[in-house]
Design a protein around this motif. Structure first.
Motif, PDB file in Angstrom:
ATOM      1  N   TYR A 117       0.812  -1.211   0.000  1.00  0.00           N
ATOM      2  CA  TYR A 117       0.000   0.000   0.000  1.00  0.00           C
ATOM      3  C   TYR A 117       0.848   1.265   0.000  1.00  0.00           C
ATOM      4  N   LEU A 118       2.150   1.114   0.309  1.00  0.00           N
ATOM      5  CA  LEU A 118       3.093   2.237   0.313  1.00  0.00           C
ATOM      6  C   LEU A 118       2.658   3.350   1.257  1.00  0.00           C
ATOM      7  N   GLU A 119       1.986   2.957   2.325  1.00  0.00           N
ATOM      8  CA  GLU A 119       1.524   3.903   3.334  1.00  0.00           C
ATOM      9  C   GLU A 119       2.217   3.600   4.661  1.00  0.00           C
ATOM     10  N   PRO A 120       2.454   4.634   5.485  1.00  0.00           N
ATOM     11  CA  PRO A 120       3.111   4.410   6.776  1.00  0.00           C
ATOM     12  C   PRO A 120       2.212   3.664   7.757  1.00  0.00           C
ATOM     13  N   PHE A 121       2.819   2.774   8.535  1.00  0.00           N
ATOM     14  CA  PHE A 121       2.137   2.036   9.588  1.00  0.00           C
ATOM     15  C   PHE A 121       3.080   1.959  10.785  1.00  0.00           C
ATOM     16  N   PRO A 122       2.540   1.880  11.998  1.00  0.00           N
ATOM     17  CA  PRO A 122       3.414   1.611  13.148  1.00  0.00           C
ATOM     18  C   PRO A 122       4.148   0.297  12.900  1.00  0.00           C
ATOM     19  N   LEU A 202      -3.578  -0.176  -8.478  1.00  0.00           N
ATOM     20  CA  LEU A 202      -3.154   0.977  -7.693  1.00  0.00           C
ATOM     21  C   LEU A 202      -3.954   0.993  -6.399  1.00  0.00           C
ATOM     22  N   ASP A 203      -3.274   0.820  -5.286  1.00  0.00           N
ATOM     23  CA  ASP A 203      -3.940   0.820  -3.985  1.00  0.00           C
ATOM     24  C   ASP A 203      -3.786   2.191  -3.341  1.00  0.00           C
ATOM     25  N   LEU A 204      -4.897   2.808  -2.998  1.00  0.00           N
ATOM     26  CA  LEU A 204      -4.885   4.127  -2.381  1.00  0.00           C
ATOM     27  C   LEU A 204      -5.541   4.061  -1.007  1.00  0.00           C
TER      28      LEU A 204
END
Length: 249
Positions: A117-122, A202-204
């Motif tokens: 997902y290229l998104e920040p996570f803990p 594409l995952d947003l």
């Protein structure tokens, strides 16, 4: 449901599995003919059902997935034994728990984010996963590769999505590692297919204050009786047309 009669040799192989988690899955399938992700979660408390199924496969037992309707009316995954003739003569060595240091090294290299997902996570919410599924590359590379680029950090949702897609890929039985290397699930930044299909993805994700933008997007899509993904595609298509892009969109 009447019990399926399996060949004696296959039954002996099943009964020879001693590890607790695969043993539970095997006994349930023997008794009921199948096991669902819902049963794995609600009866046995396995929050990531594909892992339990992998445990069985790593014992050399063939497992196939199919779809059934869950108690809430939605389609869910179910599993049953594959052909007894497909039993592995030698089982995979199985997974050894990843070290906390490996997660730290991966987070330092790629950042504390989901590689799909290229998104920040803990970092504590991220899971270490083999880029090429263990069931495909495991026999050749052993439990661990010393090359950290063979691993990726995934959020739980992406890990489940990858597991389902890989298990339903034609390459799951062929086990061609080169096909995996050009797949989205191996390198989402650069790929030519997704599970051997000519598609792009594409995952947003919208988080925090961004969720207001998502709500607005859904509202606008609803006005023209479109689903959000289709609406986004239309916006992009119109954008490229306005830019006079010579490529056919």
């Amino acid at each position: 449901m009447s019990k399926i009669k399996y060949p004696p040799e296959f039954l002996r192989r099943l009964k020879g599995v001693a590890a607790k988690r695969p043993r539970i899955v095997i006994e349930h399938i023997l008794q009921h003919g199948q096991i669902t992700t819902q049963e794995l979660k609600e009866i046995y408390g396995y929050n990531h059902p594909p892992r339990a199924i992998r445990d069985v496969r790593e014992q050399g037992i063939p497992i196939v997935m199919f779809r059934v309707t869950g108690t809430d009316g939605r389609k869910i995954a179910a599993y049953r034994f594959g052909l007894p003739s497909e039993v592995r003569t030698t089982r995979l060595s199985g997974r050894t728990a990843f070290s906390s240091n490996l997660k730290k090294v991966l987070a330092e290299k790629y950042g504390s984010r989901c590689n799909i997902y290229l998104e920040p996570f803990p970092v504590q919410e991220l899971q270490i996963d083999h880029r090429i599924p263990f069931e495909i590359a495991g026999e050749n590379k052993g439990n661990f590769s010393e090359d950290i680029t063979d691993y990726m950090l995934l959020c739980a949702s992406a890990n489940r999505a990858k597991s389902w897609s890989c298990e339903n890929c034609p390459n799951w039985r062929v086990r061609d590692t080169s096909a995996c290397k050009s797949c989205y699930w191996d390198h989402p930044e650069s790929y030519t297919h997704i599970a051997m299909r000519d598609i792009r993805r594409l995952d947003l994700l919208w988080s925090g204050e961004e969720t207001a933008q998502y709500d607005l997007l859904v509202e606008e899509a609803t006005k023209i009786q479109k689903k959000a993904p289709e609406y986004v595609k239309n916006v992009l298509r119109n954008h490229f047309k306005q830019k006079n892009n010579p490529r056919e969109i």
